[in-house]
Write an enzyme that holds these catalytic residues in place. Sequence first.
Site, mmCIF file in Angstrom:
data_model
loop_
_atom_site.group_PDB
_atom_site.id
_atom_site.type_symbol
_atom_site.label_atom_id
_atom_site.label_comp_id
_atom_site.label_asym_id
_atom_site.label_seq_id
_atom_site.Cartn_x
_atom_site.Cartn_y
_atom_site.Cartn_z
ATOM 1 N N HIS A 179 -11.269 -22.542 -11.251
ATOM 2 C CA HIS A 179 -12.284 -23.067 -10.349
ATOM 3 C C HIS A 179 -12.546 -22.088 -9.224
ATOM 4 C CE1 HIS A 179 -9.995 -24.882 -6.731
ATOM 5 N NE2 HIS A 179 -9.213 -24.021 -7.310
ATOM 6 N N CYS A 205 -9.526 -21.103 -2.389
ATOM 7 C CA CYS A 205 -8.248 -21.591 -2.911
ATOM 8 C C CYS A 205 -7.327 -20.409 -3.174
ATOM 9 C CB CYS A 205 -8.490 -22.362 -4.212
ATOM 10 S SG CYS A 205 -6.979 -23.011 -4.972
ATOM 11 N N GLN A 207 -7.150 -34.083 -7.881
ATOM 12 C CA GLN A 207 -7.973 -35.116 -7.264
ATOM 13 C C GLN A 207 -8.911 -35.684 -8.341
ATOM 14 O OE1 GLN A 207 -9.622 -34.074 -3.295
ATOM 15 N NE2 GLN A 207 -8.333 -32.250 -3.466
ATOM 16 N N SER A 265 -11.144 -31.473 -0.796
ATOM 17 C CA SER A 265 -10.872 -30.068 -0.511
ATOM 18 C C SER A 265 -12.137 -29.265 -0.223
ATOM 19 C CB SER A 265 -10.146 -29.418 -1.694
ATOM 20 O OG SER A 265 -8.911 -30.042 -1.888
ATOM 21 N N HIS A 275 -16.552 -27.449 -5.529
ATOM 22 C CA HIS A 275 -16.008 -26.595 -6.587
ATOM 23 C C HIS A 275 -17.051 -26.363 -7.671
ATOM 24 C CE1 HIS A 275 -11.812 -28.164 -5.550
ATOM 25 N NE2 HIS A 275 -12.575 -29.173 -5.166
#
Length: 152
Positions: free
Chosen positions: A48, A102, A120, A143, A146
């Site tokens: 991702h 990330c 998640q 977060s 993505h």
Amino acid sequence: MSDEGSLPEGWVIKQSRSTGKDYYFNTVTRESQWEPPSDNAQKVRASHLLVKHNQSRRPSSWRQEEITRSKEEAEKLIEEYRKKISSNEIGFAELASQMSDCSSARNGGDLGWFGPGQMQKPFEDATYALEVGQLSEPVYTDSGVHIILRTA
């Protein structure tokens, strides 16, 4: 101890030189672990690219100590990145390693294998809905935003 014939493909049993205990080794990925490997039938593998924003649960990253961009700015960035990948202007792993917020960026965005309940929920649902090799539309989690590439 499991019989090697019942292990998922690629796994063998080895013996630790330091402890003398048996452990499991994957001859393909070179992973080793003490617990018997599960069949990856329910697991997926994905990469991702994450763009965080000022409303992310942790608005900082390896790239930027304090992320101040808005959610809308993050959405625009993720759309730009998706277009670049889709048009083959740049490879997914290369772009993720440069631009993802990330820490998986150091692995080209690769998250490895994961199963139900490990990510998640919106991320998990999106990943399981993809075919191998398919790139997601933007996915929103706590977060950030993505794009996901299902790799296995």
